[in-house]
Scaffold this motif. Structure first.
Motif, PDB file in Angstrom:
ATOM      1  N   ALA A  18       0.834  -1.201   0.000  1.00 25.05           N
ATOM      2  CA  ALA A  18       0.000   0.000   0.000  1.00 25.05           C
ATOM      3  C   ALA A  18       0.869   1.251   0.000  1.00 25.05           C
ATOM      4  O   ALA A  18       0.577   2.229  -0.700  1.00 25.05           O
ATOM      5  N   PHE A  19       1.963   1.235   0.763  1.00 26.21           N
ATOM      6  CA  PHE A  19       2.866   2.381   0.822  1.00 26.21           C
ATOM      7  C   PHE A  19       3.485   2.652  -0.547  1.00 26.21           C
ATOM      8  O   PHE A  19       3.500   3.788  -1.021  1.00 26.21           O
ATOM      9  N   LEU A  20       3.983   1.615  -1.205  1.00 30.04           N
ATOM     10  CA  LEU A  20       4.627   1.794  -2.504  1.00 30.04           C
ATOM     11  C   LEU A  20       3.621   2.210  -3.582  1.00 30.04           C
ATOM     12  O   LEU A  20       4.007   2.818  -4.572  1.00 30.04           O
ATOM     13  N   SER A  21       2.348   1.901  -3.366  1.00 23.43           N
ATOM     14  CA  SER A  21       1.303   2.307  -4.313  1.00 23.43           C
ATOM     15  C   SER A  21       0.777   3.715  -4.031  1.00 23.43           C
ATOM     16  O   SER A  21       0.056   4.268  -4.858  1.00 23.43           O
ATOM     17  N   SER A  22       1.132   4.264  -2.880  1.00 21.12           N
ATOM     18  CA  SER A  22       0.652   5.594  -2.511  1.00 21.12           C
ATOM     19  C   SER A  22       1.420   6.674  -3.273  1.00 21.12           C
ATOM     20  O   SER A  22       2.450   6.404  -3.910  1.00 21.12           O
ATOM     21  N   ASP A  23       0.922   7.904  -3.205  1.00 16.74           N
ATOM     22  CA  ASP A  23       1.613   9.025  -3.856  1.00 16.74           C
ATOM     23  C   ASP A  23       3.024   9.195  -3.302  1.00 16.74           C
ATOM     24  O   ASP A  23       3.969   9.420  -4.055  1.00 16.74           O
ATOM     25  N   LEU A  24       3.176   9.086  -1.971  1.00 19.78           N
ATOM     26  CA  LEU A  24       4.500   9.234  -1.355  1.00 19.78           C
ATOM     27  C   LEU A  24       5.438   8.118  -1.802  1.00 19.78           C
ATOM     28  O   LEU A  24       6.587   8.365  -2.169  1.00 19.78           O
ATOM     29  N   GLY A  25       4.949   6.883  -1.794  1.00 18.51           N
ATOM     30  CA  GLY A  25       5.771   5.749  -2.225  1.00 18.51           C
ATOM     31  C   GLY A  25       6.190   5.879  -3.681  1.00 18.51           C
ATOM     32  O   GLY A  25       7.343   5.610  -4.037  1.00 18.51           O
ATOM     33  N   ALA A  26       5.258   6.306  -4.534  1.00 17.64           N
ATOM     34  CA  ALA A  26       5.578   6.494  -5.953  1.00 17.64           C
ATOM     35  C   ALA A  26       6.627   7.585  -6.138  1.00 17.64           C
ATOM     36  O   ALA A  26       7.527   7.456  -6.968  1.00 17.64           O
ATOM     37  N   MET A  27       6.535   8.652  -5.328  1.00 19.47           N
ATOM     38  CA  MET A  27       7.519   9.734  -5.407  1.00 19.47           C
ATOM     39  C   MET A  27       8.906   9.241  -4.986  1.00 19.47           C
ATOM     40  O   MET A  27       9.905   9.550  -5.629  1.00 19.47           O
ATOM     41  N   ILE A  28       8.949   8.435  -3.927  1.00 17.59           N
ATOM     42  CA  ILE A  28      10.233   7.891  -3.466  1.00 17.59           C
ATOM     43  C   ILE A  28      10.836   6.989  -4.537  1.00 17.59           C
ATOM     44  O   ILE A  28      12.028   7.081  -4.849  1.00 17.59           O
ATOM     45  N   LEU A  29      10.023   6.114  -5.128  1.00 17.21           N
ATOM     46  CA  LEU A  29      10.527   5.238  -6.185  1.00 17.21           C
ATOM     47  C   LEU A  29      11.004   6.046  -7.387  1.00 17.21           C
ATOM     48  O   LEU A  29      12.042   5.738  -7.981  1.00 17.21           O
ATOM     49  N   LYS A  30      10.257   7.080  -7.739  1.00 14.76           N
ATOM     50  CA  LYS A  30      10.640   7.917  -8.876  1.00 14.76           C
ATOM     51  C   LYS A  30      11.995   8.582  -8.630  1.00 14.76           C
ATOM     52  O   LYS A  30      12.801   8.734  -9.547  1.00 14.76           O
ATOM     53  N   ASN A  31      12.263   8.961  -7.371  1.00 13.00           N
ATOM     54  CA  ASN A  31      13.526   9.619  -7.039  1.00 13.00           C
ATOM     55  C   ASN A  31      14.729   8.689  -7.086  1.00 13.00           C
ATOM     56  O   ASN A  31      15.865   9.157  -7.172  1.00 13.00           O
ATOM     57  N   ILE A  32      14.516   7.376  -6.999  1.00 15.98           N
ATOM     58  CA  ILE A  32      15.673   6.465  -7.037  1.00 15.98           C
ATOM     59  C   ILE A  32      15.867   5.822  -8.407  1.00 15.98           C
ATOM     60  O   ILE A  32      16.809   5.064  -8.604  1.00 15.98           O
ATOM     61  N   TYR A  33      14.972   6.100  -9.349  1.00 21.60           N
ATOM     62  CA  TYR A  33      15.150   5.592 -10.713  1.00 21.60           C
ATOM     63  C   TYR A  33      16.393   6.186 -11.351  1.00 21.60           C
ATOM     64  O   TYR A  33      16.728   7.339 -11.130  1.00 21.60           O
ATOM     65  N   ILE A  34      17.045   5.394 -12.177  1.00 14.78           N
ATOM     66  CA  ILE A  34      18.115   5.876 -13.040  1.00 14.78           C
ATOM     67  C   ILE A  34      17.488   6.009 -14.422  1.00 14.78           C
ATOM     68  O   ILE A  34      16.941   5.049 -14.961  1.00 14.78           O
ATOM     69  N   SER A  35      17.525   7.211 -14.965  1.00  9.34           N
ATOM     70  CA  SER A  35      16.893   7.467 -16.266  1.00  9.34           C
ATOM     71  C   SER A  35      17.621   6.729 -17.381  1.00  9.34           C
ATOM     72  O   SER A  35      18.806   6.466 -17.308  1.00  9.34           O
ATOM     73  N   GLY A  36      16.891   6.421 -18.391  1.00 12.16           N
ATOM     74  CA  GLY A  36      17.435   5.760 -19.572  1.00 12.16           C
ATOM     75  C   GLY A  36      16.282   5.280 -20.425  1.00 12.16           C
ATOM     76  O   GLY A  36      15.127   5.601 -20.171  1.00 12.16           O
ATOM     77  N   ALA A  37      16.602   4.500 -21.437  1.00 15.96           N
ATOM     78  CA  ALA A  37      15.554   3.953 -22.294  1.00 15.96           C
ATOM     79  C   ALA A  37      14.585   3.122 -21.457  1.00 15.96           C
ATOM     80  O   ALA A  37      13.378   3.154 -21.663  1.00 15.96           O
ATOM     81  N   ILE A  38      15.132   2.387 -20.509  1.00 13.48           N
ATOM     82  CA  ILE A  38      14.319   1.620 -19.560  1.00 13.48           C
ATOM     83  C   ILE A  38      14.715   2.101 -18.160  1.00 13.48           C
ATOM     84  O   ILE A  38      15.852   1.887 -17.726  1.00 13.48           O
TER      85      ILE A  38
END
Length: 58
Positions: A18-38
Motif C-alpha cells: 500500500a505504501f509503494l502504491s501511494s503518492d508518497l511511495g511512488a515519489m520515493i521510487l521515482k527519485n531512485i530511478y536511473i533514467s534511460g531507455a528503460i
C-alpha cells in the motif's frame, strides 16, 4: 529483478504494498530511478530507500 523478502515481525507486507502504491511511495521510487531507455533501480538505491513505518500493531 529483485525479490524483497520481509521479516513479518518488522513490517506487514500489505502495508509495504500500500505504501509503494501511494503518492508518497511512488515519489520515493521515482527519485531512485536511473533514467534511460528503460528506467532502472539499482540494488544499492533500493537498500537505502527509507520507508515510514507505523508501529506494527497499527
Amino acid at each position: 529483478m529483485f525479490v524483497i523478502e520481509l521479516g513479518e515481525t518488522k513490517i506487514n507486507p500489505y502495508y509495504l504494498q500500500a505504501f509503494l502504491s501511494s503518492d508518497l511511495g511512488a515519489m520515493i521510487l521515482k527519485n531512485i530511478y536511473i533514467s534511460g531507455a528503460i528506467p532502472t533501480i539499482t540494488l544499492d538505491k533500493l537498500k537505502r530507500m527509507i520507508i515510514s513505518l507505523p508501529p506494527l500493531e497499527e
